[in-house]
Every structure is written in C-alpha cells, then in structure tokens.
Design an enzyme around this catalytic site. Structure first.
Site, PDB file in Angstrom:
ATOM      1  N   CYS A  13      -0.173   7.447   1.458  1.00  0.00           N
ATOM      2  CA  CYS A  13      -0.724   6.089   1.409  1.00  0.00           C
ATOM      3  C   CYS A  13       0.355   5.139   1.910  1.00  0.00           C
ATOM      4  CB  CYS A  13      -1.223   5.731   0.011  1.00  0.00           C
ATOM      5  SG  CYS A  13       0.066   5.670  -1.267  1.00  0.00           S
ATOM      6  N   ASN A  16       3.145   4.696  -1.720  1.00  0.00           N
ATOM      7  CA  ASN A  16       3.420   5.897  -2.526  1.00  0.00           C
ATOM      8  C   ASN A  16       3.657   5.563  -3.999  1.00  0.00           C
ATOM      9  OD1 ASN A  16       5.823   8.650  -2.690  1.00  0.00           O
ATOM     10  ND2 ASN A  16       3.615   8.760  -2.862  1.00  0.00           N
ATOM     11  N   CYS A  18       0.583   4.002  -5.811  1.00  0.00           N
ATOM     12  CA  CYS A  18      -0.754   3.921  -6.426  1.00  0.00           C
ATOM     13  C   CYS A  18      -1.646   5.113  -6.068  1.00  0.00           C
ATOM     14  CB  CYS A  18      -1.465   2.638  -6.011  1.00  0.00           C
ATOM     15  SG  CYS A  18      -0.634   1.117  -6.514  1.00  0.00           S
ATOM     16  N   ARG A  19      -2.106   5.160  -4.809  1.00  0.00           N
ATOM     17  CA  ARG A  19      -3.146   6.133  -4.444  1.00  0.00           C
ATOM     18  C   ARG A  19      -2.623   7.549  -4.223  1.00  0.00           C
ATOM     19  NH1 ARG A  19      -5.160   2.713   0.480  1.00  0.00           N
ATOM     20  NH2 ARG A  19      -2.913   2.364   0.448  1.00  0.00           N
ATOM     21  N   SER A  20      -1.617   7.708  -3.364  1.00  0.00           N
ATOM     22  CA  SER A  20      -1.175   9.083  -3.075  1.00  0.00           C
ATOM     23  C   SER A  20      -0.525   9.770  -4.274  1.00  0.00           C
ATOM     24  CB  SER A  20      -0.297   9.165  -1.820  1.00  0.00           C
ATOM     25  OG  SER A  20       0.901   8.452  -1.949  1.00  0.00           O
ATOM     26  N   ASP A 129      -7.231   0.197  -1.794  1.00  0.00           N
ATOM     27  CA  ASP A 129      -5.904   0.001  -2.374  1.00  0.00           C
ATOM     28  C   ASP A 129      -6.010  -0.785  -3.683  1.00  0.00           C
ATOM     29  OD1 ASP A 129      -3.282  -0.502  -2.913  1.00  0.00           O
ATOM     30  OD2 ASP A 129      -2.764  -0.986  -0.845  1.00  0.00           O
TER      31      ASP A 129
HETATM   32  P1  4NP Z   1      -0.432   2.415  -2.411  1.00  0.00           P
HETATM   33  O1  4NP Z   1      -0.537   0.877  -2.841  1.00  0.00           O
HETATM   34  O2  4NP Z   1      -0.313   2.432  -0.898  1.00  0.00           O
HETATM   35  O3  4NP Z   1      -1.685   3.024  -2.896  1.00  0.00           O
HETATM   36  O4  4NP Z   1       0.812   2.962  -3.091  1.00  0.00           O
HETATM   37  C1  4NP Z   1       0.370  -0.108  -2.424  1.00  0.00           C
HETATM   38  C2  4NP Z   1       1.572  -0.233  -3.065  1.00  0.00           C
HETATM   39  C3  4NP Z   1       2.447  -1.227  -2.669  1.00  0.00           C
HETATM   40  C4  4NP Z   1       2.111  -2.084  -1.644  1.00  0.00           C
HETATM   41  C5  4NP Z   1       0.912  -1.942  -0.992  1.00  0.00           C
HETATM   42  C6  4NP Z   1       0.045  -0.947  -1.385  1.00  0.00           C
HETATM   43  N1  4NP Z   1       3.011  -3.116  -1.260  1.00  0.00           N
HETATM   44  O5  4NP Z   1       2.647  -3.920  -0.390  1.00  0.00           O
HETATM   45  O6  4NP Z   1       4.116  -3.198  -1.793  1.00  0.00           O
END
Ligand code: 4NP
Length: 160
Positions: A13, A16, A18-20, A129
């Site tokens: 994702c 790294n 939340c989702r992955s 997300d």
């Molecule tokens: P992820 O979510 O891609 O599912 O881990 C996010 C975590 C952090 C950010 C964006 C999405 N960020 O912009 O910091």
C-alpha cells in the site's frame, strides 16, 4: 516454481501502516490456520517512506486484535529487490498498482495484481485508504474476502 519451493507473497500500500499490514496479518493468520506456515512466506511494504519503522496504525492493530490476529510488524518501504523476490505482489489500490508496474517495468517474475481481484462476492476493486476515513471495519471485510480467495488460488495453483 518447484513443488517444494516456498510461495512468497507481498502486500503493498502507500504507507505500510494501515491496509497492507492488515492484509499481511489476516493472510498470515489464514496460512497458519491451514498449516501452511512453512510453505508460504508473507510480508508487506509501502511505496512511500513516511512511516518507516513505525508500528501499524492503531485502527489496524485494534481490528486485528478484535479478530484474535497477532501482528507486530514495522513499516518498511518497497525495494527493487522485492520485485525479484516475491511470486505474488498484491496492490491495495490502482495507484499502488501503477507504482509497482512502473517500477518493475516488465522485469519481474512476480504476478502483480490488485488484491481485490481475488475477493469473491465483492464489487469494489480497490481497498479504500482508512488513514483519513477511519473506516477500518470496511477495510477488514474487503481484506478478509481477498485473503481467503488468494489462499484458495495459491493452494490450487501450487498443489498445497
Ligand atoms: P496505508 O495508509 O497506505 O494503508 O498504510 C496510509 C498511511 C499513511 C499515509 C497515507 C496512507 N500518509 O499519507 O502518511
């Protein structure tokens, strides 16, 4: 791939956190339940570098805990070496997929796909997300469906 090689699966994702990590936690849990922990290697990474070294987002940790899934991974960024080291690389959304494809530029043995391609009975194509929306329950539902479908696919394809 030879029968006794391990199958290597990487979830990707943006951050790294939340989702992955949720996908890694859920899929690892299903792999262990199926007694395939020594046959399937599972990892996750982010295309971005903002959260390197951090634990998963509290929303992801809470939902995994609610489902009795242990997860204590730390965020890391995708590397070029990852593109050669995994058999399946699963992108959470189309941006992640485009980043992966651009970076691999055709030179990878991995099957790079949208994770939700493996989810049965699900209309969504991308895992939304939850970093800003906070909708971790919805993410869990999608991730769980795709993880079950992916494991079925790998078991059938690799005779596991
Ligand atoms: P992820 O979510 O891609 O599912 O881990 C996010 C975590 C952090 C950010 C964006 C999405 N960020 O912009 O910091």
């Amino acid at each position: 791939m030879q029968q006794n090689d391990r199958v290597r699966v990487l979830f990707v994702c943006l951050g790294n956190i939340c989702r992955s990590p949720m996908a890694e936690g859920v899929f690892s849990h299903l792999v262990k339940e199926a007694g395939l922990g020594d046959r399937i290697v599972v990892d996750s990474a982010g295309t971005g570098d903002w959260h390197i070294g951090e634990r998963a987002h509290p929303g992801t940790r809470d939902i995994l805990k609610q489902h009795d899934i242990d997860y204590d991974g730390r965020a890391r960024q995708l590397t070029d070496a990852d593109l050669g080291a995994f058999d399946y690389i699963l992108a959470m959304d189309r941006n992640n997929l485009a980043d992966l494809r651009a970076r691999a530029n055709g030179a990878t043995p991995a099957e790079i796909r949208l994770f939700l391609d493996y989810a049965e009975g699900v209309n969504e194509r991308e895992v939304p997300d939850p970093y800003y929306s906070g909708r971790f329950e919805e993410v869990y539902r999608l991730v769980r469906a795709a993880a079950e479908g992916l494991l079925d696919h790998i078991r059938a394809r690799h005779g596991l």
